[in-house]
Design an enzyme around this catalytic site. Structure first.
Site, short mmCIF file in Angstrom:
data_model
loop_
_atom_site.label_atom_id
_atom_site.label_comp_id
_atom_site.label_asym_id
_atom_site.label_seq_id
_atom_site.Cartn_x
_atom_site.Cartn_y
_atom_site.Cartn_z
N THR A 9 39.74 42.52 37.46
CA THR A 9 39.09 41.63 38.01
C THR A 9 37.95 42.18 39.00
OG1 THR A 9 40.87 40.32 37.83
CG2 THR A 9 39.45 39.92 39.57
N ASP B 292 35.93 37.48 33.57
CA ASP B 292 35.88 39.01 33.73
C ASP B 292 36.21 39.96 32.86
OD1 ASP B 292 38.12 38.15 34.46
OD2 ASP B 292 38.37 38.92 36.35
N ASP C 193 43.86 33.37 34.20
CA ASP C 193 44.42 34.88 34.32
C ASP C 193 45.89 34.66 34.85
OD1 ASP C 193 43.91 37.92 34.83
OD2 ASP C 193 44.60 37.24 36.79
N HIS D 187 49.06 36.17 32.63
CA HIS D 187 49.79 37.31 33.01
C HIS D 187 51.24 36.59 32.84
CE1 HIS D 187 47.02 40.26 34.51
NE2 HIS D 187 46.50 39.32 35.20
N HIS E 206 45.60 43.39 31.37
CA HIS E 206 44.46 43.83 30.88
C HIS E 206 44.23 44.89 31.69
CE1 HIS E 206 42.97 42.04 34.75
NE2 HIS E 206 43.93 41.14 34.38
P1 AMP Z 1 43.60 40.75 37.99
O1 AMP Z 1 44.99 40.87 37.86
O2 AMP Z 1 42.84 42.20 38.05
O3 AMP Z 1 42.87 39.92 37.10
O4 AMP Z 1 43.27 40.14 39.40
C1 AMP Z 1 43.26 38.80 39.70
C2 AMP Z 1 43.65 38.47 41.17
O5 AMP Z 1 42.69 38.79 41.98
C3 AMP Z 1 43.60 36.84 41.28
O6 AMP Z 1 44.71 36.32 40.93
C4 AMP Z 1 43.24 36.63 42.75
O7 AMP Z 1 44.44 36.56 43.16
C5 AMP Z 1 42.66 37.94 43.05
N1 AMP Z 1 41.11 37.85 43.54
C6 AMP Z 1 40.07 36.90 43.16
N2 AMP Z 1 39.19 36.93 43.63
C7 AMP Z 1 39.53 37.44 44.96
C8 AMP Z 1 38.98 37.71 46.17
N3 AMP Z 1 37.59 37.13 46.39
N4 AMP Z 1 39.47 38.21 47.19
C9 AMP Z 1 40.97 38.44 47.05
N5 AMP Z 1 41.38 38.41 46.08
C10 AMP Z 1 40.83 37.81 44.78
ZN ZN Z 2 40.69 39.13 36.30
ZN ZN Z 3 44.53 39.45 35.95
#
Ligand code: AMP
Ligand code: ZN
Ligand code: ZN
Length: 429
Positions: A87, A254, A208, A212, A364
């Site tokens: 992300t 993303d 997302d 998950h 991912h």
């Molecule tokens: P991922 O597993 O890499 O897709 O991370 C996703 C998570 O990133 C989401 O569930 C959000 O909780 C977190 N996220 C998204 N934007 C932000 C932000 N601006 N600040 C902190 N956490 C975020």
């Molecule tokens: Zn993401």
């Molecule tokens: Zn994710």
């Protein structure tokens, strides 16, 4: 006692209200950016990010609002994320037009040699510290041209990058309802011309979250989340149309998502050795930072002997990168699980096993040649062609497209190229 409870109540209410309110740039309304006359004449752009929205969801489930948005606009076969397909690196690549290597946000977690700290997305101070964030995010580029910008969440928007934040922005709070985000975006478009943002970013994490929890193969759960989100987007499209303003909307994600069974999780503890190296796991890529630089070869050999359902590489030889990685914050060695395997904590594996050992989850982060990792690029508005489909495209190229639409200069140091995206634009007279 009652009095204490009442005072506590007032205090908590005030804290909640202040954390929810729009934060103005530099927290001082007198210094807020206002549109120059030239900016007032520019079109509008809403950049919508749908976290974890895989490239095939719309064709699989045909949500009505997105389907007609695409039919009357443009789409790419898929949006190719940058490696690693997580992300934070990818949102910030979309925002800057740079690969993670160049903008510096290498993962959701990474070690910074400059600061001697581990950056983590759960650490507010780090997420809001502009010195971690390289490049020039699109809202900073717009601000430099005296153009008002606004963000209802986007990675990097809460940080003072080059001392600049969006004119209006919010501190990330995933519990804010989607309708509230859309209503705020529409409110922003109703501001007087001088204060009205020409760039608005929006972020929705629904796909997302569900991906998950239930995996992208769970048709029922994915369809339900998708149709709810589609309804929200339908309200956005309708509200935008009612403004009568020349608003372009770009919808991206993303990364995608792939399914893995509980038995394919590898405990990160199985490769850790805190005496010899620091281990930072992003699940589908594990960065290894040797404590002693002279021991890189011996650590590499040590980890190589452990290879089971994962492979070990010296950083410069690691597959998946679009370039030879040189940023030292990657660490000297990378450990990559085989496709369909994923590193996580032993305790998380135990929890999953105790709930349902046959469960399947979504993950991912892998090499972006794996199509399950691909996301979406859809766009609609006066700048875009009608009914145009382009092949899969890398997410580094969205930034110059946004600059072009907003009439902003394209910085010379980015990785993306306008030419790669130009086909989606109506030809200018
Ligand atoms: P991922 O597993 O890499 O897709 O991370 C996703 C998570 O990133 C989401 O569930 C959000 O909780 C977190 N996220 C998204 N934007 C932000 C932000 N601006 N600040 C902190 N956490 C975020
Ligand atoms: Zn993401
Ligand atoms: Zn994710």
């Amino acid at each position: 006692m009652r009095k204490i409870i009442y005072v506590l109540f007032l205090f908590i209410s005030a804290a909640i209200i202040s954390s929810c309110k729009t934060r103005a740039n530099l927290n001082d309304t007198s210094s807020l950016t206002v549109n120059s006359k030239a900016s007032e004449a520019k079109p509008y752009l809403i950049l919508v990010s749908l976290d974890g929205f895989r490239w095939d969801y719309v064709e699989r489930f045909k949500p009505p609002h997105l389907t007609s948005f695409i039919k009357n606009g443009v789409k790419a076969e898929s949006l190719i994320p940058s490696f690693p397909s997580k992300t934070f690196p990818n949102h910030y690549t979309i925002a800057t037009g740079m690969y993670p290597e160049h903008h510096g946000i290498l993962g959701n977690s990474f070690y910074s040699y400059e600061k001697n700290v581990i950056y983590k997305i759960g650490n507010r101070d780090m997420v809001e510290d502009g010195s971690f964030y390289g490049g020039t995010p699109i809202w900073v580029q717009a601000d430099k041209a005296d153009m008002v910008t606004a963000s209802y969440f986007f990675v990097g928007s809460e940080a003072d990058v080059q001392g600049i934040r969006p004119t209006y922005y919010k501190r990330y709070d995933g519990s804010v309802k989607n309708e509230v985000r859309v209503a705020q975006a529409l409110q922003w478009l109703k501001l007087p011309a001088k204060e009205r943002p020409h760039l608005i970013t929006l972020y929705f994490s629904d796909m997302d979250d569900i991906g998950h929890r239930f995996s992208p193969n769970n048709n029922e759960k994915i369809k339900k989340a998708l149709f709810d989100l589609d309804e929200t987007l339908g309200n956005l499209f309708k509200g935008v149309k009612e403004t009568g303003l020349p608003v372009n909307i770009i919808i991206v994600s993303d990364h995608g998502m792939t399914a893995i069974p509980v038995k394919n999780y590898i405990p990160i503890e199985s490769i850790k050795n805190d005496d010899l190296f620091l281990t930072i796991s992003n699940g589908a890529i594990v960065n290894i930072y040797p404590k002693d630089k002279t021991k890189i070869d011996s650590i590499y050999n040590y980890l190589k002997k452990k290879e089971t359902n994962f492979k070990v590489y010296k950083t410069e030889n690691t597959p998946g990168f679009e370039y030879v990685p040189k940023n030292k914050n990657w660490g000297a060695i990378q450990v990559l699980p085989d496709l369909g395997y994923y590193f996580t904590k032993q305790t998380s594996i135990e929890t999953m096993n105790s709930k349902n050992p046959n469960a399947v989850f979504g993950v991912h982060g892998y090499d972006t040649s794996f199509k399950d990792m691909h996301g979406i690029f859809y766009a609609n508005g006066p700048a875009f062609k009608n009914g145009y489909v382009m092949p899969s495209v890398k997410n580094i190229h969205i930034y110059p497209l946004m600059c072009d639409i907003l009439g902003l200069p394209i910085p010379g140091d980015i990785d993306g190229k306008l030419i790669e995206m130009q086909g989606v634009l109506k030809s200018k007279e």
